[in-house]
Design a protein around this motif. Sequence first.
Motif, short mmCIF file in Angstrom:
data_model
loop_
_atom_site.label_atom_id
_atom_site.label_comp_id
_atom_site.label_asym_id
_atom_site.label_seq_id
_atom_site.Cartn_x
_atom_site.Cartn_y
_atom_site.Cartn_z
N UNK A 69 0.83 -1.21 0.00
CA UNK A 69 0.00 0.00 0.00
C UNK A 69 0.86 1.26 0.00
N UNK A 70 1.94 1.22 0.78
CA UNK A 70 2.84 2.38 0.85
C UNK A 70 3.48 2.65 -0.51
N UNK A 92 4.95 11.65 1.30
CA UNK A 92 6.41 11.65 1.24
C UNK A 92 6.96 10.29 1.67
N UNK A 93 6.30 9.65 2.66
CA UNK A 93 6.74 8.32 3.07
C UNK A 93 6.56 7.33 1.93
N UNK A 94 5.42 7.45 1.24
CA UNK A 94 5.17 6.60 0.08
C UNK A 94 6.22 6.82 -0.99
N UNK A 119 3.74 5.54 -5.73
CA UNK A 119 3.65 5.55 -7.18
C UNK A 119 2.60 6.56 -7.63
N UNK A 120 1.43 6.52 -6.98
CA UNK A 120 0.36 7.46 -7.34
C UNK A 120 0.80 8.90 -7.11
N UNK A 121 1.52 9.13 -6.00
CA UNK A 121 1.99 10.49 -5.71
C UNK A 121 2.99 10.94 -6.77
N UNK A 122 3.89 10.03 -7.14
CA UNK A 122 4.90 10.41 -8.15
C UNK A 122 4.22 10.77 -9.46
N UNK A 123 3.06 10.13 -9.72
CA UNK A 123 2.33 10.46 -10.95
C UNK A 123 1.56 11.76 -10.80
N UNK A 124 0.88 11.94 -9.63
CA UNK A 124 0.05 13.14 -9.48
C UNK A 124 0.90 14.39 -9.34
N UNK A 125 2.11 14.26 -8.76
CA UNK A 125 2.98 15.42 -8.63
C UNK A 125 3.89 15.59 -9.86
#
Lengths: 54, 223
Positions: B100-101, B186-188, B106-112
Amino acid sequence: MLFESMTDVVPSFFAWLNQGPLTLTIFLHTVIILPMFWIYASEKKKLNKEKGLD
Amino acid sequence: MSNKKASVWTSIPFWRRSAAWVTGVASVLLIWLTFDSISQINMGTESDLKNGIDKRVPAATVINYKIGYAMDAKRGHEVPTIGEKQLFFGKEWNEEDAKNLLHLGKLTSQSKNCMNCHTLLGNGAYYAPDLTKAWLDPAWKDGGPMQGMTGKNSVEEAISEFLQHPSQYPTHARMMPDLKITKEESMGLVAFLKHMSSIDTNGFPRNFSKTDEQFKRGGSNAH
């Protein structure tokens, strides 16, 4: 060296194929170019036969 | 006229057969290659990690292990090594939580849109440092300038702190903008980076400084 021992993480046919440029070239010539000589020869034979019939 | 030999080069059936042969063989090889690649980029499992089975892409729980980068003389480049257990954000992550982390990262790297400036596994830009092996960057380690700057005492805490407040830490001629990344995100992202550094990329990026000594001598981190 033309042939090296397998160094890839997961040994596979494509890993072997990618050991160097020559392995790929020899493989592609064997499966594509060499049979084309046979295609050429058989077409020539067929055409000569047709000419003979004419 | 009838004595003249027939020319194969002007024969339509010859060209048709040749074209069909070349296209056919190439198609078979490419379809085979596709399935071969799919099997090679499949993620490993927790038991692979425990039994020391090398997979190009290890399981998400690789974040619980120490990742190294060692020269493989046979292959002629560095490969990631998975060492002993290492706490990640102060704890050991179970399979589901690690997955999950990593997914959140991965989702954060895509959304940002990290790739707008950075490169991940060969995809993206070189406006900002290559992130493929960023986790292994000596600058983030104990005694490194980046870790020292954030005042944290672990690689994950330091990167996480930096990602939440990048504009507070002048690092590069081109500073990273504040993307309003939350603590969880950021942890993700750190988990995502740690996992990515453990992927066997056949030595990519090539100009990455492998050791602290090399870095101190003025090596590059693919910046």
